[in-house]
Enzyme design. Structure first.
Site, short mmCIF file in Angstrom:
data_model
loop_
_atom_site.label_atom_id
_atom_site.label_comp_id
_atom_site.label_asym_id
_atom_site.label_seq_id
_atom_site.Cartn_x
_atom_site.Cartn_y
_atom_site.Cartn_z
N ASP A 142 -12.38 -2.22 -24.89
CA ASP A 142 -13.36 -1.65 -25.81
C ASP A 142 -12.75 -1.30 -27.18
O ASP A 142 -11.93 -0.37 -27.27
CB ASP A 142 -14.00 -0.39 -25.19
CG ASP A 142 -15.39 -0.14 -25.72
OD1 ASP A 142 -15.90 -0.96 -26.50
OD2 ASP A 142 -15.98 0.90 -25.34
N LYS A 158 -20.07 2.04 -21.21
CA LYS A 158 -19.68 2.59 -22.52
C LYS A 158 -19.34 4.07 -22.39
O LYS A 158 -18.37 4.56 -22.97
CB LYS A 158 -20.84 2.38 -23.48
CG LYS A 158 -20.52 2.47 -24.93
CD LYS A 158 -19.48 1.48 -25.38
CE LYS A 158 -19.79 0.77 -26.64
NZ LYS A 158 -18.84 -0.28 -26.98
N LYS A 198 -10.38 1.67 -27.15
CA LYS A 198 -10.88 2.99 -26.75
C LYS A 198 -10.28 3.48 -25.44
O LYS A 198 -9.98 4.64 -25.29
CB LYS A 198 -12.39 2.88 -26.52
CG LYS A 198 -13.23 3.33 -27.67
CD LYS A 198 -14.62 3.66 -27.17
CE LYS A 198 -15.75 2.89 -27.69
NZ LYS A 198 -15.93 2.18 -28.81
N LYS A 258 -25.00 1.80 -37.69
CA LYS A 258 -24.97 2.78 -36.60
C LYS A 258 -24.82 4.19 -37.14
O LYS A 258 -24.06 4.43 -38.08
CB LYS A 258 -23.80 2.45 -35.68
CG LYS A 258 -23.64 3.38 -34.53
CD LYS A 258 -22.79 2.75 -33.48
CE LYS A 258 -21.75 3.70 -32.99
NZ LYS A 258 -20.82 3.04 -32.10
P1 NAD Z 1 -24.04 -8.50 -30.06
O1 NAD Z 1 -25.07 -8.20 -29.05
O2 NAD Z 1 -24.47 -8.70 -31.47
O3 NAD Z 1 -23.22 -9.79 -29.65
C1 NAD Z 1 -22.91 -10.10 -28.34
C2 NAD Z 1 -23.08 -11.60 -28.16
O4 NAD Z 1 -22.64 -11.92 -26.84
C3 NAD Z 1 -24.52 -12.07 -28.27
O5 NAD Z 1 -24.62 -13.10 -29.22
C4 NAD Z 1 -24.87 -12.58 -26.86
O6 NAD Z 1 -25.73 -13.67 -26.89
C5 NAD Z 1 -23.48 -12.94 -26.36
N1 NAD Z 1 -23.28 -12.98 -24.91
C6 NAD Z 1 -23.74 -12.16 -23.93
N2 NAD Z 1 -23.26 -12.53 -22.73
C7 NAD Z 1 -22.46 -13.60 -22.95
C8 NAD Z 1 -21.66 -14.42 -22.13
N3 NAD Z 1 -21.61 -14.24 -20.80
N4 NAD Z 1 -20.96 -15.41 -22.70
C9 NAD Z 1 -20.99 -15.62 -24.05
N5 NAD Z 1 -21.74 -14.89 -24.87
C10 NAD Z 1 -22.46 -13.87 -24.33
O7 NAD Z 1 -22.98 -7.31 -29.95
P2 NAD Z 1 -21.82 -6.91 -30.99
O8 NAD Z 1 -22.36 -5.85 -31.87
O9 NAD Z 1 -21.24 -8.12 -31.57
O10 NAD Z 1 -20.79 -6.21 -29.99
C11 NAD Z 1 -20.10 -7.01 -29.07
C12 NAD Z 1 -19.38 -6.16 -28.05
O11 NAD Z 1 -18.40 -5.38 -28.70
C13 NAD Z 1 -20.28 -5.20 -27.28
O12 NAD Z 1 -19.93 -5.17 -25.94
C14 NAD Z 1 -19.97 -3.89 -27.91
O13 NAD Z 1 -20.19 -2.80 -27.05
C15 NAD Z 1 -18.50 -4.07 -28.21
N6 NAD Z 1 -18.03 -3.11 -29.21
C16 NAD Z 1 -18.54 -3.13 -30.48
C17 NAD Z 1 -18.11 -2.20 -31.41
C18 NAD Z 1 -18.61 -2.17 -32.82
O14 NAD Z 1 -18.28 -1.31 -33.57
N7 NAD Z 1 -19.36 -3.15 -33.25
C19 NAD Z 1 -17.18 -1.24 -31.02
C20 NAD Z 1 -16.69 -1.25 -29.73
C21 NAD Z 1 -17.11 -2.20 -28.84
#
Ligand code: NAD
Length: 544
Positions: free
Chosen positions: A325, A374, A500, A421
């Site tokens: 994470d 999370k 994290k 966010k």
């Molecule tokens: P998002 O939903 O925009 O993107 C995730 C993508 O993953 C989507 O396009 C979805 O279609 C794809 N997906 C889902 N299952 C899949 C699979 N099995 N194989 C391939 N693709 C798949 O989310 P995001 O904002 O880009 O965040 C991505 C991840 O990062 C999340 O798990 C989020 O919790 C984690 N994260 C983000 C942040 C941040 O600040 N943006 C911080 C910590 C963790």
């Protein structure tokens, strides 16, 4: 210290401890630490200093490196590619404030400095982090990835609503030909609200034309591993890459239970995949494929992909892994602020963290099981800090099941705010003589513009660690004559700074404190160029 030397690679290094030959930097370092023991009856503390000599080798040739993102079409994935293309092609753009130049702000490797030493007046001298040792330039990364949705990357940046309109327009011609590879979708692991997105899946069964309902094969899991392995090999061959890294930035999955006989050992998890066990998630498939291909795998989401069996598999294959994470905004600040309070002797009593966000990550997290993943990763971030101070938090006063600090995490989906966010935190602490202190923090920013620089750093540093090896030298300074050097331990806890809930080697507790995490990286860079660990004694100023 002997005067620093320059060399053809332009690396400043101390020749007393280092040398460069055939593009390999060799560094000798004496690691010093202290064994502390406490007599349980008398509470008397005894200390025993220890030392261990090491020889490190760093290959100075930066390899051609590829990155494969799982979740390529998501907000992070598409912003990652955007940032690289904008910088590589030097795409400037207008926003309401005027002309903007591309940059890598927020990336520690690209936009921060390290203190190297002092000038002859005693003033600190800092140099860019990426100028000390050769690191991959993010502009040179070759990028691809998988997504369960088929939108091309030009469509994805429009959908994600992260970047300014002018930048989107200028990037689209460069991005439209990036099409995500087909991925693997097992509906049980991410929220059902993602079901409609799944139109680009290797395991989709041709639809039933009467109902129009999509079906997915969840009974061919070993074949899924093989298909992902084939994708990794093809990407490597097609682009003539020396090194590939796989990073999960797809939706947060629900956690899996640790089940004896299923995912507790490397043999069991491989068998469980072959037997299509229901607790084998898509992320397990990707991690297994990467490990078997000897390709580093990083988990940027909170789910517990790294069950004991998978860690064992990575260890046995000497394949680098790191997670879990991304530590981006709220949690990063929490690990700094809590450290400040506890180190100041102020006692946090409660920390309440509220978030709302309107991007697809938020939508997925609005489902309870995914939110729970999370919540777990966010909760652990103050643990080491609390444990470090038993004046504030005496161990025997923490009743079983009780918590030293009330710590609550709330995440709500609110479509209107999109990727911006909102994080609101309240730190409520006890001061001397019955006083109380309340710190409230309100943070708003584009979530993906915080996370993307972390992905860049994780990739760059993982590649760096792939080039580093070491051997121990015995206490008499005698090294064995073999040229055998070990790689760094497969569980890359050095990357904790960006994560994290840092994954650690079995038997060790994670370090969450941001300062301590960064110190380890700085001092590693310093020792590799023959400098001692940084301290802030500043005797030039403070002693006569
Ligand atoms: P998002 O939903 O925009 O993107 C995730 C993508 O993953 C989507 O396009 C979805 O279609 C794809 N997906 C889902 N299952 C899949 C699979 N099995 N194989 C391939 N693709 C798949 O989310 P995001 O904002 O880009 O965040 C991505 C991840 O990062 C999340 O798990 C989020 O919790 C984690 N994260 C983000 C942040 C941040 O600040 N943006 C911080 C910590 C963790």
């Amino acid at each position: 210290m002997t005067a620093a030397q320059s060399n053809e690679c332009n690396i400043p290094f101390n020749p007393e401890f280092c040398s460069i030959s055939n593009d390999v930097l060799t560094s000798n370092y004496t690691y010093k630490n202290t064994i502390v023991t406490k007599d349980t009856e008398t509470s008397k503390i005894s200390i025993k200093p220890i030392e261990q000599n090491y020889k490190f080798k760093l290959n100075l040739n930066v390899p051609k490196t590829g990155i494969m993102l799982v979740g390529f079409g998501g907000n992070n994935g598409s912003t990652f590619l955007s940032s690289i293309l904008a910088n590589k092609h030097n795409i400037s753009f207008n926003n309401k404030e005027g002309l903007q130049q591309p940059n890598y702000l927020g990336s520690m490797t690209q936009s921060s400095t390290i203190k190297l030493g002092i000038d002859n007046k005693g003033n600190d001298i800092f140099v860019p982090f990426n100028s000390i040792l050769p690191l991959v330039n993010p502009n040179d990364l070759i990028v691809t990835g998988w997504d369960i949705n088929s939108a091309n990357l030009a469509e994805c940046i429009e959908r994600s609503q992260v970047l300014e309109y002018d930048l989107q327009s200028k990037l689209k011609p460069y991005m439209k030909d990036f099409i995500p590879l087909k991925s693997i979708y097992y509906p049980d692991f991410i929220a059902m609200n993602q079901y409609d997105r799944a139109n680009n899946c290797l395991n989709e069964i041709p639809s039933d034309h009467q109902t129009g309902k999509k079906e997915f094969n969840i009974k061919n899991k070993w074949n899924d591993v093989e298909m992902i392995r084939a994708d990794i090999r093809k990407f490597k061959n097609d682009n003539k890459l020396d090194n590939v890294i796989v990073l999960w930035t797809a939706n947060t999955e629900r956690c899996v239970p640790i089940i004896e006989g299923i995912n507790d050992t490397k043999e069991n998890i491989l068998n469980a995949i072959k037997e299509n066990h229901e607790e084998i998630a898509p992320s397990t498939i990707f991690a297994t494929a990467a490990i078997l291909e000897h390709t580093p795998y990083i988990n940027g989401s909170p789910q517990n992909t790294f069950v004991p069996g998978l860690i064992e598999l990575a260890e046995a294959n000497d394949s680098l892994i790191a997670g879990d994470d991304f530590k981006s905004g709220q949690t990063k600040l929490k690990s700094v602020l809590t450290q400040y309070l506890v180190d100041a002797g102020i006692k946090p009593l409660s920390i309440a963290s509220y978030n709302h966000l309107g991007n697809n990550d938020g939508l997925n997290l609005s489902s309870h099981k995914q939110f729970r993943s999370k919540e777990i990763s966010k909760s652990s971030v103050i643990d080491d800090c609390i444990e470090s101070n038993d004046i504030l938090y005496p161990k025997d006063a923490i009743v079983e099941g009780g918590k030293p600090v009330d710590h609550c995490i709330v995440i709500k989906y609110m479509k209107a705010v999109g990727d911006s966010k909102v994080a609101m935190d309240e730190y409520y602490s006890e001061l001397m003589l019955g006083g109380h202190n309340r710190i409230s923090v309100h943070n708003v920013c584009e979530d993906s513009l915080l996370a993307t620089p972390l992905i860049i750093d994780l990739v760059i540093m993982t590649e760096f660690f792939s080039r580093l090896s070491y051997k121990k030298i015995d206490e008499n300074g005698i090294e064995d004559n073999t040229e055998t050097y070990d790689n760094v331990y497969p569980v890359l806890a050095f990357l904790s700074y960006w994560l994290k809930a840092p994954l650690t080697r079995k038997g060790f507790k994670p370090i969450n404190s941001l300062n301590r995490q960064r110190q380890a990286l700085e001092n590693l860079f310093r020792l590799l160029i023959g400098l001692p660990a940084n301290d802030e004694l500043r005797f030039e100023e403070r002693l006569i």
